[in-house]
Design a protein around this motif. Structure first.
Motif, short mmCIF file in Angstrom:
data_model
loop_
_atom_site.label_atom_id
_atom_site.label_comp_id
_atom_site.label_asym_id
_atom_site.label_seq_id
_atom_site.Cartn_x
_atom_site.Cartn_y
_atom_site.Cartn_z
N HIS A 126 0.70 -1.18 -0.06
CA HIS A 126 -0.04 -0.06 -0.01
C HIS A 126 0.81 1.29 -0.12
CE1 HIS A 126 -3.86 1.86 1.67
NE2 HIS A 126 -3.23 2.76 1.13
N VAL A 127 1.79 1.34 0.88
CA VAL A 127 2.83 2.46 0.95
C VAL A 127 3.39 2.75 -0.32
CG1 VAL A 127 4.69 3.29 2.26
CG2 VAL A 127 2.77 2.68 3.57
N LEU A 128 4.20 1.46 -0.94
CA LEU A 128 4.96 1.73 -1.88
C LEU A 128 4.17 2.02 -3.31
CD1 LEU A 128 7.32 -1.24 -1.17
CD2 LEU A 128 8.01 1.06 -1.08
N TRP A 129 3.09 1.57 -3.33
CA TRP A 129 2.14 2.11 -4.33
C TRP A 129 1.89 3.34 -4.22
CZ3 TRP A 129 -2.26 4.56 -5.83
CH2 TRP A 129 -2.77 4.31 -7.11
N HIS A 130 1.66 4.17 -2.98
CA HIS A 130 1.40 5.55 -3.00
C HIS A 130 2.73 6.26 -3.37
CE1 HIS A 130 -2.01 5.76 -0.10
NE2 HIS A 130 -2.44 5.76 -1.27
N ALA A 131 3.88 5.62 -2.98
CA ALA A 131 5.30 6.43 -3.34
C ALA A 131 5.61 6.21 -4.74
CB ALA A 131 6.45 5.57 -2.53
N HIS A 132 4.94 5.30 -5.66
CA HIS A 132 5.23 5.36 -7.02
C HIS A 132 4.06 5.66 -7.86
CE1 HIS A 132 8.33 2.54 -5.10
NE2 HIS A 132 8.91 2.85 -6.52
N ALA A 133 3.03 6.27 -7.25
CA ALA A 133 1.76 6.57 -7.84
C ALA A 133 2.18 7.90 -9.04
CB ALA A 133 0.67 7.10 -6.94
N GLY A 134 3.23 8.83 -8.72
CA GLY A 134 3.70 9.64 -9.87
C GLY A 134 4.21 9.04 -10.74
N LYS A 135 5.01 8.06 -10.87
CA LYS A 135 5.80 7.57 -11.64
C LYS A 135 4.65 6.51 -12.51
CE LYS A 135 9.65 6.09 -11.14
NZ LYS A 135 11.03 5.14 -10.58
N LEU A 136 3.84 6.08 -11.94
CA LEU A 136 2.79 5.30 -12.66
C LEU A 136 1.88 6.32 -13.55
CD1 LEU A 136 1.16 2.72 -10.05
CD2 LEU A 136 2.17 2.24 -12.44
N TRP A 137 1.53 7.55 -13.26
CA TRP A 137 0.79 8.59 -13.73
C TRP A 137 1.55 8.81 -15.15
CZ3 TRP A 137 -3.88 9.94 -14.63
CH2 TRP A 137 -4.12 11.27 -15.55
N ASP A 138 2.85 9.22 -14.90
CA ASP A 138 3.83 9.75 -15.91
C ASP A 138 4.00 8.53 -17.10
OD1 ASP A 138 4.46 12.02 -14.54
OD2 ASP A 138 6.16 11.29 -13.85
N ARG A 139 4.04 7.26 -16.84
CA ARG A 139 3.93 6.24 -17.70
C ARG A 139 2.48 5.90 -18.39
NH1 ARG A 139 8.12 1.59 -15.38
NH2 ARG A 139 9.77 2.92 -14.95
N PHE A 140 1.41 6.29 -17.56
CA PHE A 140 0.33 6.27 -18.09
C PHE A 140 -0.12 7.21 -18.98
CE2 PHE A 140 -3.91 8.36 -17.86
CZ PHE A 140 -4.65 7.39 -18.34
N VAL A 141 0.29 8.40 -18.85
CA VAL A 141 0.30 9.50 -19.88
C VAL A 141 0.97 9.26 -21.42
CG1 VAL A 141 0.65 11.94 -20.55
CG2 VAL A 141 -0.20 11.33 -18.05
N ILE A 142 2.19 8.66 -21.16
CA ILE A 142 3.04 8.29 -22.19
C ILE A 142 2.31 7.18 -22.94
CG2 ILE A 142 5.22 7.36 -23.01
CD1 ILE A 142 6.53 8.86 -20.67
N GLY A 143 1.81 6.42 -22.39
CA GLY A 143 1.05 5.03 -22.88
C GLY A 143 0.00 5.46 -23.52
N VAL A 144 -0.92 6.64 -23.17
CA VAL A 144 -1.97 7.24 -24.04
C VAL A 144 -1.40 7.71 -25.31
CG1 VAL A 144 -3.83 8.75 -23.85
CG2 VAL A 144 -3.35 7.42 -21.78
#
Length: 357
Positions: free
Chosen positions: A79-97
């Motif tokens: 749970h904590v590590l997902w929060h810590a990496h949420a920003g990186k997940l979003w950046d990769r999501f935008v690139i993927g779109v």
């Protein structure tokens, strides 16, 4: 979209087994039987002796909603590590779109910016389970930005398909740790992409503003996740007015923050936000005006307001001395009271002298 999907990955001879993330929940159903929390036919129990299911019907305001069925089974590090990496997940999501849109339109990905521009406004909402849920307004413009119409192939359906495809594909791996292992973090399975239209005859910007304000307000007032001040010691976590579930997340941030492999994440600094290091509201630069422009406009506005009322006098001149008429009257009354008090003191001293003789 949000939630936590977690996978343990074998690294050398170490394997970290993912644990259950089951939590109490509400269900909006007409029948109470269909709205039970987590019904189970078998009355199984976890390894800690707690029930694996819950047959109760929880109201939305029930304090148990969002809390884990078993705190010892709950995967707090994930749970904590997902929060810590949420920003990186979003950046990769935008690139993927962007990549998905380019592929579906038959464009070379490096030439996408010559045809269209992707912009977004994003709100991070803390749910009752204390996990960040992302609400985003994603917009496709022409290559010149907001004032340019999107290309003919840039339809709402194609954009929605690109959002769903990217959300399902992107992933981030955490640094390997002997205590936790190496985790593969993804977006949750709840992805709801649909067009955003104005409810009335007003402009679309009003609908966007209402959408963003709804979730910013909800995140601030209804969840109670974390604190609005930083935690500097372990004792601060014990004294925080939060649920046991949130306190366990804060303690997990503190413990993981002491491991050298997680030092760059500064988890202890962000323990008050449960490891989430982003802002509640963010946007791409091209979505609307920039914050720098807003600050400049605000400074100019304040400057214009202060011009008529501010007077600068570089020369000193003598105005007068002594009391004003009102102050003089007050001073005279005080002087008279002091004189009377001295007279009483002298009379009292004389009387005491006569008696002692």
């Amino acid at each position: 979209m949000g939630g936590i999907r977690r996978q343990g990955r074998r690294r050398q001879d170490h394997h970290y087994r993912g644990r259950r993330l089951s939590r109490h929940r509400t269900r909006h159903a007409a029948s109470p039987a269909q709205g039970r929390c987590r019904p189970r036919r078998d009355r199984g129990r976890c390894e800690h002796g707690r029930p694996l299911g819950c047959g109760a019907v929880h109201d939305t305001n029930d304090a148990v909603v969002g809390q884990p069925l078993c705190a010892d089974c709950y995967d707090y590090p994930a749970h904590v590590l997902w929060h810590a990496h949420a920003g990186k997940l979003w950046d990769r999501f935008v690139i993927g779109v962007r990549r998905q849109l380019a592929s579906s339109a038959g464009l070379v990905q490096s030439r996408f910016a010559n045809h269209a521009r992707l912009s977004f406004a994003r709100v991070a909402e803390y749910q009752k389970r204390a996990a960040v849920h992302v609400h985003a307004v994603v917009r496709l413009d022409g290559s010149a930005g907001p004032t340019d119409e999107p290309p003919a192939w840039g339809t709402a359906d194609r954009l929605a398909d690109a959002v769903r495809a990217s959300a399902q594909r992107v992933m981030v791996s955490t640094p390997y740790s002997a205590a936790v292992g190496e985790l593969v973090l993804r977006w949750g399975v709840q992805v709801d992409a649909r067009p955003l239209r104005a409810d009335t005859d007003g402009p679309d910007d009003d609908a966007v503003a209402a959408y963003v304000a709804k979730y910013v307000t909800k995140g601030a007032h209804e969840t109670g996740a974390g604190t609005d001040y930083r935690l500097t010691t372990w004792d601060d976590i014990d004294s925080a007015r939060v649920t046991d579930h949130v306190r366990a997340l804060m303690r997990t941030c503190w413990r993981l923050g002491g491991l050298p492999e997680y030092a760059p994440m500064q988890l202890r600094t962000w323990a008050h936000t449960l490891g989430y290091r982003g802002h509640i509201l963010t946007k791409s630069r091209a979505y609307s005006t920039t914050y720098a422009a807003l600050r400049a406009d605000r400074a100019e506005h304040h400057g214009q307001e202060s011009l008529p009322s501010s007077v600068t006098d570089a020369h000193w001149r003598y105005v007068g001395s002594g009391h004003s008429p009102g102050a003089a009257l007050l001073a005279a009354g005080i002087a008279e009271d002091l004189a009377t008090s001295r007279e009483f003191a002298q009379e009292a001293a004389t009387d005491r002298g006569g008696c002692s003789a």
